[in-house]
Design a protein around this motif. Structure first.
Motif, PDB file in Angstrom:
ATOM      1  N   CYS A 179       0.322 -12.722  -2.837  1.00  0.00           N
ATOM      2  CA  CYS A 179       1.999 -12.347  -2.935  1.00  0.00           C
ATOM      3  C   CYS A 179       2.456 -12.437  -4.232  1.00  0.00           C
ATOM      4  O   CYS A 179       3.249 -11.769  -4.879  1.00  0.00           O
ATOM      5  CB  CYS A 179       2.636 -13.408  -1.839  1.00  0.00           C
ATOM      6  N   ARG A 197      -4.754  -7.856   4.456  1.00  0.00           N
ATOM      7  CA  ARG A 197      -5.096  -7.741   6.045  1.00  0.00           C
ATOM      8  C   ARG A 197      -6.485  -7.909   6.259  1.00  0.00           C
ATOM      9  O   ARG A 197      -6.853  -8.342   7.479  1.00  0.00           O
ATOM     10  CB  ARG A 197      -4.798  -6.367   6.161  1.00  0.00           C
ATOM     11  N   SER A 215       4.154   0.704   4.166  1.00  0.00           N
ATOM     12  CA  SER A 215       3.489  -0.287   4.925  1.00  0.00           C
ATOM     13  C   SER A 215       2.934  -1.451   4.213  1.00  0.00           C
ATOM     14  O   SER A 215       2.992  -2.450   4.702  1.00  0.00           O
ATOM     15  CB  SER A 215       2.604   0.428   5.632  1.00  0.00           C
ATOM     16  N   ALA A 216       2.523  -1.120   3.085  1.00  0.00           N
ATOM     17  CA  ALA A 216       1.917  -2.311   2.105  1.00  0.00           C
ATOM     18  C   ALA A 216       2.916  -3.008   1.776  1.00  0.00           C
ATOM     19  O   ALA A 216       2.880  -4.402   1.811  1.00  0.00           O
ATOM     20  CB  ALA A 216       1.213  -1.618   0.996  1.00  0.00           C
ATOM     21  N   ARG A 217       4.236  -2.699   1.256  1.00  0.00           N
ATOM     22  CA  ARG A 217       5.397  -3.430   0.763  1.00  0.00           C
ATOM     23  C   ARG A 217       5.864  -4.389   2.099  1.00  0.00           C
ATOM     24  O   ARG A 217       6.131  -5.339   1.675  1.00  0.00           O
ATOM     25  CB  ARG A 217       6.430  -2.364   0.406  1.00  0.00           C
ATOM     26  N   LYS A 218       5.594  -3.798   3.101  1.00  0.00           N
ATOM     27  CA  LYS A 218       6.376  -4.556   4.300  1.00  0.00           C
ATOM     28  C   LYS A 218       5.375  -5.730   4.731  1.00  0.00           C
ATOM     29  O   LYS A 218       5.742  -6.952   4.717  1.00  0.00           O
ATOM     30  CB  LYS A 218       6.213  -3.618   5.751  1.00  0.00           C
ATOM     31  N   THR A 219       4.081  -5.385   4.458  1.00  0.00           N
ATOM     32  CA  THR A 219       3.112  -6.682   4.649  1.00  0.00           C
ATOM     33  C   THR A 219       3.216  -7.598   3.880  1.00  0.00           C
ATOM     34  O   THR A 219       3.270  -8.790   4.076  1.00  0.00           O
ATOM     35  CB  THR A 219       1.572  -5.911   4.804  1.00  0.00           C
ATOM     36  N   LEU A 220       3.484  -7.179   2.402  1.00  0.00           N
ATOM     37  CA  LEU A 220       3.539  -8.203   1.193  1.00  0.00           C
ATOM     38  C   LEU A 220       4.804  -8.866   1.295  1.00  0.00           C
ATOM     39  O   LEU A 220       5.002 -10.139   1.035  1.00  0.00           O
ATOM     40  CB  LEU A 220       3.525  -7.418   0.148  1.00  0.00           C
ATOM     41  N   ALA A 240       1.276  -9.552  -6.155  1.00  0.00           N
ATOM     42  CA  ALA A 240       2.268  -8.531  -5.827  1.00  0.00           C
ATOM     43  C   ALA A 240       3.520  -8.455  -6.314  1.00  0.00           C
ATOM     44  O   ALA A 240       4.084  -7.437  -6.837  1.00  0.00           O
ATOM     45  CB  ALA A 240       2.411  -8.388  -4.243  1.00  0.00           C
ATOM     46  N   ALA A 246      -1.977  -5.507  -0.246  1.00  0.00           N
ATOM     47  CA  ALA A 246      -1.841  -5.488   1.226  1.00  0.00           C
ATOM     48  C   ALA A 246      -3.316  -5.344   1.983  1.00  0.00           C
ATOM     49  O   ALA A 246      -3.300  -5.799   3.064  1.00  0.00           O
ATOM     50  CB  ALA A 246      -0.954  -4.667   1.544  1.00  0.00           C
ATOM     51  N   GLY A 297       0.090  -2.353  -5.160  1.00  0.00           N
ATOM     52  CA  GLY A 297       0.420  -3.118  -3.787  1.00  0.00           C
ATOM     53  C   GLY A 297      -0.145  -2.742  -2.503  1.00  0.00           C
ATOM     54  O   GLY A 297      -0.742  -3.536  -1.653  1.00  0.00           O
TER      55      GLY A 297
END
Length: 115
Positions: free
Chosen positions: A108, A74, A12-17, A111, A70, A66
């Motif tokens: 970003c 958020r 989920s964190a990777r998707k957000t980032l 990350a 994220a 990450g």
């Protein structure tokens, strides 16, 4: 620790980032290559984010970077009352960007530096 939950949190964190990187990170980095002022602003924001996560988050060393980044991004968006922050369009727009888009771009960049 429940490993599946941890893995899902990281996904989920990777998707957000990744989403933020396409809207904020990559365009800001392109602007920073053209304008030293944008590069300096991103560096200052990145340093502040590093300090906040290193000093201001208890046991931050035990949480994947990450996930921390994220969560921070958020939190910024939630606190700002915006579901998403509109990124400036071109390099000149990044030179006059507001605090939030610059901070998200710095998240970003951190990350992707850790990846």
């Amino acid at each position: 620790m429940f490993l599946l939950g941890s893995a899902l949190l990281e996904v989920s964190a990777r998707k957000t980032l990744n989403r933020l990187h396409s809207t904020h990170g990559a365009p800001a980095l392109a602007a920073a290559k053209e304008l030293p002022a944008v590069s300096a602003a991103l560096d200052q924001h990145a340093a502040a984010v590093r300090d906040i996560l290193d000093v201001g988050v208890r046991d931050s060393a035990t949480v994947p970077t990450g996930v921390l980044l994220a969560g921070y991004a958020r939190g910024l968006l939630e606190h700002s009352g915006r579901g998403a922050a509109r990124a400036p369009y071109g390099p000149a727009d990044w030179a006059g960007a507001e605090w939030l888009p610059l901070r998200l771009a710095a998240v970003c960049l951190l990350a992707h530096a850790k990846a």
